[in-house]
Design a protein around this motif. Sequence first.
Motif, short mmCIF file in Angstrom:
data_model
loop_
_atom_site.label_atom_id
_atom_site.label_comp_id
_atom_site.label_asym_id
_atom_site.label_seq_id
_atom_site.Cartn_x
_atom_site.Cartn_y
_atom_site.Cartn_z
N LEU A 12 0.82 -1.20 0.00
CA LEU A 12 0.00 0.00 0.00
C LEU A 12 0.87 1.27 0.00
O LEU A 12 0.61 2.21 -0.75
N ILE A 13 1.91 1.25 0.80
CA ILE A 13 2.82 2.39 0.86
C ILE A 13 3.53 2.57 -0.50
O ILE A 13 3.65 3.70 -1.00
N MET A 14 3.96 1.48 -1.10
CA MET A 14 4.64 1.58 -2.39
C MET A 14 3.71 2.12 -3.46
O MET A 14 4.09 3.00 -4.24
N VAL A 15 2.48 1.63 -3.51
CA VAL A 15 1.51 2.13 -4.48
C VAL A 15 1.23 3.61 -4.21
O VAL A 15 1.11 4.42 -5.14
N ARG A 20 -0.15 5.82 -7.44
CA ARG A 20 -0.89 4.96 -8.36
C ARG A 20 -1.88 4.06 -7.61
O ARG A 20 -1.94 2.86 -7.81
N LEU A 21 -2.69 4.68 -6.75
CA LEU A 21 -3.73 3.91 -6.07
C LEU A 21 -4.74 3.35 -7.05
O LEU A 21 -5.50 2.44 -6.73
N ASP A 22 -4.74 3.88 -8.27
CA ASP A 22 -5.60 3.33 -9.32
C ASP A 22 -5.28 1.86 -9.60
O ASP A 22 -6.14 1.11 -10.03
N LEU A 23 -4.03 1.45 -9.34
CA LEU A 23 -3.66 0.05 -9.55
C LEU A 23 -4.51 -0.87 -8.68
O LEU A 23 -4.87 -1.98 -9.09
N LEU A 24 -4.84 -0.42 -7.47
CA LEU A 24 -5.71 -1.20 -6.59
C LEU A 24 -7.18 -0.98 -6.95
O LEU A 24 -7.97 -1.91 -6.94
N LYS A 44 4.79 7.32 8.95
CA LYS A 44 5.66 7.85 7.91
C LYS A 44 5.36 9.34 7.74
O LYS A 44 4.21 9.75 7.78
N GLU A 45 6.37 10.12 7.53
CA GLU A 45 6.16 11.56 7.36
C GLU A 45 6.47 11.98 5.93
O GLU A 45 7.15 12.96 5.69
#
Length: 173
Positions: A12-15, A20-24, A44-45
Amino acid sequence: MTTAVISDSSSLIMVGKLKRLDLLANLFQQIVIPHRVATEIQAKEDGVASLILAHPLVSIAATTRHELLALLDGTLGHGEAEAIALADEHQMILLVDEKKARKAAKNMGLKIIGLLGVLLLNHRRTHITGQDAILMLEQVKAMGFRVSARLESDFMTRLHNPITHWHSPNTLK
């Protein structure tokens, strides 16, 4: 399109970092994040948390499987443990990449998918090109996402051979 997925933090962090949250969204109608995973993401900041948590498909949930959670907490990270417990509780697909967590989920009979599987499915469903998938893999590796040489080779083979399918019955096809 599959209804929903429970997500651990790493994919999730990598996407999110790729923006590219559209990938999910191309694959799932809902992305459920356990409370512990939401906490990990918010630690994460880098602005990724707000991007992920503001997405309309993302919701946060907690498991009621406290005994299973306690058992998994002894061997896995807290976010992974709650993601597995929640996926087991609702019999949903689990998005997870860490080897130990994937093994535990498979042993429990859960359906799993990882970041490379997300890229492959997006490619197979013509949401991205093969070149896009390779570029995104290179980008996440540059951001510290670890992929074994065997897994990367397998990914490249499957990317270039659309007839090849995942062999594990516990892995999303």
